[in-house]
Design a protein around this motif. Structure first.
Motif, mmCIF file in Angstrom:
data_model
loop_
_atom_site.group_PDB
_atom_site.id
_atom_site.type_symbol
_atom_site.label_atom_id
_atom_site.label_comp_id
_atom_site.label_asym_id
_atom_site.label_seq_id
_atom_site.Cartn_x
_atom_site.Cartn_y
_atom_site.Cartn_z
ATOM 1 N N ARG A 84 6.718 38.118 13.521
ATOM 2 C CA ARG A 84 6.494 39.551 13.686
ATOM 3 C C ARG A 84 5.733 40.132 12.505
ATOM 4 N N ASN A 136 8.830 46.781 13.160
ATOM 5 C CA ASN A 136 8.147 45.633 13.746
ATOM 6 C C ASN A 136 7.094 46.133 14.738
ATOM 7 N N SER A 193 3.907 41.001 17.587
ATOM 8 C CA SER A 193 4.604 39.720 17.424
ATOM 9 C C SER A 193 3.828 38.640 18.151
#
Length: 265
Positions: free
Chosen positions: A81, A92, A95
């Motif tokens: 991530r 985040n 990813s």
């Protein structure tokens, strides 16, 4: 006519034998141990890989060859991530999921890999951390949608994955880690850290000459938990609900005992 035909056949056979390629050099290898038991006091260990090069040409030194040792752990999917700052908060963002990441990868060689063989050979045999096939990655945006990342962004995720694995000592590269003891014998030691995952490992030894792989031998290495640790590990994976209940009850019992002892004082 028969003698003439036989004579021609004999000459042809002789020429074929004379032009046939020489047999390749061969390896003889083994591990100091094929099973590592992980207990509660396990702090890491080393495995010794040793062997010999049987040169095809009599009197020719095996030191003129290159030996590469690769120890690979079981592969599994792994998500990397990337964080981004949104409204002053780090969250985040993107990813990338790699489907085949070795849980452990160590490579040792007589010389740096880039001088032992070309990049095409190294990639074909997956020799070197940068040459491991991680599968086709899948990118996801912050909202879960699949997206296509530019090649430069994908390369940055791969570098981050390798950097994290090296920090955990699960990706190891040791140029010069294979040493010859005399004319034919060689040895290499590979570090096994305390956080190594369990499973079936493969230790492969490559013999190279003039940048080409002429022989390779693979040996199994099994790493597993032992004793009470093995029972707890298998219980957690085979019956997670029961394991969770036991853990909660154990924590409650420990808390009750601690409070009872404090009241007595």
């Amino acid at each position: 006519m028969r003698m003439g035909a036989l004579h021609k056949w004999a000459i042809a056979a002789f020429l074929a034998l004379g032009t046939a390629p020489a047999l390749a050099d061969q390896l003889v290898t083994d591990l100091s141990e094929h099973k590592i038991a992980i207990r509660s006091n396990f702090t890491g260990t080393q495995i010794l890989l040793f062997g010999a090069v049987e040169a095809n040409t009599p009197g020719e030194r095996a030191l003129d060859r290159d030996v590469i040792v690769v120890v690979t752990g079981p592969s599994r999917a792994m998500t990397v991530r990337r964080k981004a700052r949104i409204a002053g908060i780090w969250v985040n963002h993107d990813s990338l999921v790699f489907p085949r990441v070795p849980s452990y990868y160590a490579v040792a060689s007589t010389r740096p890999l880039e001088v032992t063989a070309g990049i095409d050979i190294l990639k074909r045999e997956q020799i070197g951390i940068d040459n491991v096939d991680l599968g086709t990655p899948k990118a996801q945006a912050m909202d879960g949608r699949e997206e296509i990342l530019p090649p430069d962004d994908e390369a940055s995720f791969i570098k981050a994955l390798i950097r994290n694995k090296k920090r955990e000592k699960l990706f190891i590269s040791d140029p010069g880690g294979v040493t010859f003891l005399g004319q034919t014998l060689f040895r290499a030691t590979v570090d096994i850290p305390a956080n190594v995952p369990v499973g079936l490992y493969t230790a492969t030894v490559f013999l190279l000459r003039d940048g080409q792989v002429v022989d390779a031998i693979a040996s199994p290495l099994y790493i597993d938990k032992s004793g009470l640790e093995r029972f707890i590990y298998r219980l957690a994976h085979a019956q997670p609900l029961f394991y969770g209940l036991v853990a909660v009850l154990g924590a409650a019992l420990a808390g009750w005992l601690a409070s009872a002892l404090l009241r007595e004082r």
